[in-house]
Scaffold this motif. Structure first.
Motif, PDB file in Angstrom:
ATOM      1  N   ARG A 153       7.168   8.467   2.328  1.00  0.00           N
ATOM      2  CA  ARG A 153       7.912   9.152   3.388  1.00  0.00           C
ATOM      3  C   ARG A 153       9.348   8.666   3.418  1.00  0.00           C
ATOM      4  N   ARG A 154      10.247   9.578   3.752  1.00  0.00           N
ATOM      5  CA  ARG A 154      11.672   9.296   3.703  1.00  0.00           C
ATOM      6  C   ARG A 154      12.267   9.484   5.103  1.00  0.00           C
ATOM      7  N   PHE A 155      13.207   8.605   5.475  1.00  0.00           N
ATOM      8  CA  PHE A 155      13.765   8.596   6.830  1.00  0.00           C
ATOM      9  C   PHE A 155      15.291   8.557   6.756  1.00  0.00           C
ATOM     10  N   ALA A 156      15.920   9.018   7.854  1.00  0.00           N
ATOM     11  CA  ALA A 156      17.381   9.106   7.869  1.00  0.00           C
ATOM     12  C   ALA A 156      18.032   7.726   7.930  1.00  0.00           C
TER      13      ALA A 156
ATOM     14  N   ASP B 264       0.818  -1.214   0.000  1.00  0.00           N
ATOM     15  CA  ASP B 264       0.000   0.000   0.000  1.00  0.00           C
ATOM     16  C   ASP B 264       0.847   1.257   0.000  1.00  0.00           C
ATOM     17  N   LEU B 265       1.971   1.209   0.688  1.00  0.00           N
ATOM     18  CA  LEU B 265       2.825   2.381   0.856  1.00  0.00           C
ATOM     19  C   LEU B 265       4.271   1.964   0.761  1.00  0.00           C
ATOM     20  N   ILE B 266       5.113   2.865   0.275  1.00  0.00           N
ATOM     21  CA  ILE B 266       6.557   2.653   0.339  1.00  0.00           C
ATOM     22  C   ILE B 266       7.158   3.744   1.222  1.00  0.00           C
ATOM     23  N   TYR B 267       7.796   3.321   2.304  1.00  0.00           N
ATOM     24  CA  TYR B 267       8.628   4.199   3.110  1.00  0.00           C
ATOM     25  C   TYR B 267      10.076   3.799   2.824  1.00  0.00           C
ATOM     26  N   ALA B 268      11.002   4.767   2.883  1.00  0.00           N
ATOM     27  CA  ALA B 268      12.380   4.439   2.497  1.00  0.00           C
ATOM     28  C   ALA B 268      13.389   5.260   3.275  1.00  0.00           C
ATOM     29  N   THR B 269      14.569   4.699   3.447  1.00  0.00           N
ATOM     30  CA  THR B 269      15.680   5.477   4.000  1.00  0.00           C
ATOM     31  C   THR B 269      16.363   6.245   2.868  1.00  0.00           C
ATOM     32  N   ASP B 270      17.151   7.242   3.271  1.00  0.00           N
ATOM     33  CA  ASP B 270      17.917   8.028   2.300  1.00  0.00           C
ATOM     34  C   ASP B 270      18.894   7.162   1.523  1.00  0.00           C
ATOM     35  N   ALA B 271      19.253   5.998   2.072  1.00  0.00           N
ATOM     36  CA  ALA B 271      20.235   5.124   1.422  1.00  0.00           C
ATOM     37  C   ALA B 271      19.602   4.205   0.381  1.00  0.00           C
ATOM     38  N   SER B 272      18.388   4.501  -0.044  1.00  0.00           N
ATOM     39  CA  SER B 272      17.687   3.585  -0.953  1.00  0.00           C
ATOM     40  C   SER B 272      17.857   3.957  -2.419  1.00  0.00           C
ATOM     41  N   ALA B 273      17.667   2.966  -3.281  1.00  0.00           N
ATOM     42  CA  ALA B 273      17.729   3.181  -4.734  1.00  0.00           C
ATOM     43  C   ALA B 273      16.662   2.314  -5.385  1.00  0.00           C
TER      44      ALA B 273
ATOM     45  N   GLU C 232      16.327   2.507  11.617  1.00  0.00           N
ATOM     46  CA  GLU C 232      15.585   2.549  12.882  1.00  0.00           C
ATOM     47  C   GLU C 232      14.406   3.523  12.787  1.00  0.00           C
ATOM     48  N   ALA C 233      14.692   4.714  12.236  1.00  0.00           N
ATOM     49  CA  ALA C 233      13.631   5.714  12.073  1.00  0.00           C
ATOM     50  C   ALA C 233      12.571   5.216  11.085  1.00  0.00           C
ATOM     51  N   LEU C 234      13.020   4.520  10.048  1.00  0.00           N
ATOM     52  CA  LEU C 234      12.114   3.961   9.034  1.00  0.00           C
ATOM     53  C   LEU C 234      11.104   3.008   9.674  1.00  0.00           C
ATOM     54  N   LEU C 235      11.613   2.063  10.453  1.00  0.00           N
ATOM     55  CA  LEU C 235      10.726   1.058  11.054  1.00  0.00           C
ATOM     56  C   LEU C 235       9.830   1.691  12.114  1.00  0.00           C
ATOM     57  N   ALA C 236      10.385   2.643  12.866  1.00  0.00           N
ATOM     58  CA  ALA C 236       9.572   3.334  13.871  1.00  0.00           C
ATOM     59  C   ALA C 236       8.451   4.119  13.185  1.00  0.00           C
ATOM     60  N   GLY C 237       8.778   4.741  12.045  1.00  0.00           N
ATOM     61  CA  GLY C 237       7.774   5.504  11.299  1.00  0.00           C
ATOM     62  C   GLY C 237       6.654   4.607  10.792  1.00  0.00           C
ATOM     63  N   ALA C 238       7.031   3.434  10.282  1.00  0.00           N
ATOM     64  CA  ALA C 238       6.012   2.506   9.774  1.00  0.00           C
ATOM     65  C   ALA C 238       5.139   1.996  10.921  1.00  0.00           C
ATOM     66  N   ARG C 239       5.755   1.674  12.049  1.00  0.00           N
ATOM     67  CA  ARG C 239       4.967   1.206  13.202  1.00  0.00           C
ATOM     68  C   ARG C 239       4.012   2.298  13.680  1.00  0.00           C
ATOM     69  N   ALA C 240       4.482   3.547  13.674  1.00  0.00           N
ATOM     70  CA  ALA C 240       3.613   4.654  14.111  1.00  0.00           C
ATOM     71  C   ALA C 240       2.420   4.804  13.176  1.00  0.00           C
ATOM     72  N   THR C 241       2.644   4.644  11.881  1.00  0.00           N
ATOM     73  CA  THR C 241       1.527   4.734  10.921  1.00  0.00           C
ATOM     74  C   THR C 241       0.521   3.625  11.183  1.00  0.00           C
ATOM     75  N   ILE C 242       1.015   2.405  11.411  1.00  0.00           N
ATOM     76  CA  ILE C 242       0.094   1.282  11.661  1.00  0.00           C
ATOM     77  C   ILE C 242      -0.678   1.520  12.962  1.00  0.00           C
ATOM     78  N   ALA C 243      -0.003   2.067  13.981  1.00  0.00           N
ATOM     79  CA  ALA C 243      -0.700   2.361  15.241  1.00  0.00           C
ATOM     80  C   ALA C 243      -1.809   3.387  15.004  1.00  0.00           C
ATOM     81  N   GLU C 244      -1.535   4.364  14.148  1.00  0.00           N
ATOM     82  CA  GLU C 244      -2.535   5.393  13.850  1.00  0.00           C
ATOM     83  C   GLU C 244      -3.721   4.770  13.102  1.00  0.00           C
ATOM     84  N   VAL C 245      -3.421   3.902  12.149  1.00  0.00           N
ATOM     85  CA  VAL C 245      -4.482   3.215  11.404  1.00  0.00           C
ATOM     86  C   VAL C 245      -5.316   2.353  12.352  1.00  0.00           C
TER      87      VAL C 245
END
Ligand code: HXC
Length: 265
Positions: A185-188, A124-133, A191-204
């Protein structure tokens, strides 16, 4: 003594969040037929849990790649018909993810190429770190995308950029992918990436599970259909919402100025 290979895919659970880990880091998590079957199996297993799972994270092991594509070695000796079967298997995985009743977030940290980008696009969504390609390099192998890249990439980024990416095979970084709308959404870092995804799921998970599932059903079914068809699919989903206890509870709670207590049915 025979030793069975460890599964290339594992499920981790943390409350209402399930994480599907693709664990083949030595091959940059490339999708062999075994991996694809295991991913589909993981979603079937999680779907059986109903509203106990409010969101799924898909992530690659090893820190270098989400998934570097279909397993090129296992494609090398296929007949044309077997090639088509390989593509169909990828489409079955995408169908299992799209049929899953809760949001699925691809958490990309590293390469998401070919079948790897296509796997992410089925989420449904792609979240990514800055190190992604990100890229669809298939034409560099004499192939074309086979797990839905020609279908879902144009929907995600628009036809012109999708064509450019598929014809050139070039990679884009996370910043360009975010500007193109591919990455939500993009993360540094991871750790921030996974925390961000968990926060979105908690909100949903605060919302009615039934309503989220209906919204996903309509969004998935309507994608790419003409306006009139899509509108009818929305009306049917809206009607189904009226059949849920959750809808009556949500509306009553608003009118009574209290928090809703959704039952998930
Ligand atoms: C099998 C793969 C692989 C893949 C990487 N590996 N990608 N094995 N299938 N798709 C393996 C390499 O062979 C190598 O194994 C190990 O992973 C590390 O990769 P390296 O190439 O050594 O790493 P690096 O130099 O950092 O380059 C990373 C990379 C490159 C840019 C991601 O590996 C790459 O270009 N991979 C292929 C990407 C690609 O073309 N994907 C599309 C596939 S076709 P060893 O044993 O040597 O250490 C596709 C079609 C979908 O997806 C539809 C099919 C029906």
């Amino acid at each position: 003594v025979t030793r069975t290979d460890p599964s290339p895919v594992r499920i981790e659970r943390d409350g209402v969040v399930a994480t599907v880990v693709i664990d083949r880091p030595k091959a940059l998590n490339a999708l062999s037929p075994d991996v694809l079957r295991a991913v589909a199996g993981a979603f079937d297993q999680l779907a059986a849990e109903g509203d106990a799972v409010r969101g799924v994270i898909v992530v690659g092991e090893g820190g270098r790649a989400f998934v570097a594509g279909a397993d090129i070695r296992s494609l090398s000796e296929l007949t044309p018909e077997e090639g088509a079967e390989a593509a169909r298997l990828g489409h079955r995985v995408a169908a299992a993810i799209e049929a899953f009743p809760a949001p699925v977030i691809a958490c990309v940290d590293g390469f998401a190429l070919g079948g790897g980008l296509e796997l992410a696009l089925a989420c449904d969504l792609i979240y990514a770190t800055d190190a992604s390609a990100f890229g669809q390099p298939e034409v560099r192998l004499g192939l074309i995308p086979g797990f839905g890249g020609t279908v879902r990439l144009p929907r995600a980024v628009g036809l012109p950029l999708a064509k450019e990416l598929i014809y050139t095979g070039r990679r884009i970084d996370a910043a360009e992918a975010e500007r193109a709308g591919l990455v939500a959404r993009r993360f540094a870092d991871r750790e921030a990436l996974l925390a961000g995804a968990r926060a979105t799921i908690a909100e949903v998970a605060e919302n009615a599970w039934t309503a989220v599932a209906l919204a996903k059903r309509v969004l998935v079914q309507a994608a790419g259909t003409p306006t009139a068809t899509a509108s009818e699919l929305e009306v049917a989903g809206f009607e189904d919402a009226f059949r849920t206890e959750d809808m009556h509870e949500g509306v009553a709670a608003f009118l009574e100025k209290r928090d809703p207590r959704f039952a998930g049915r």
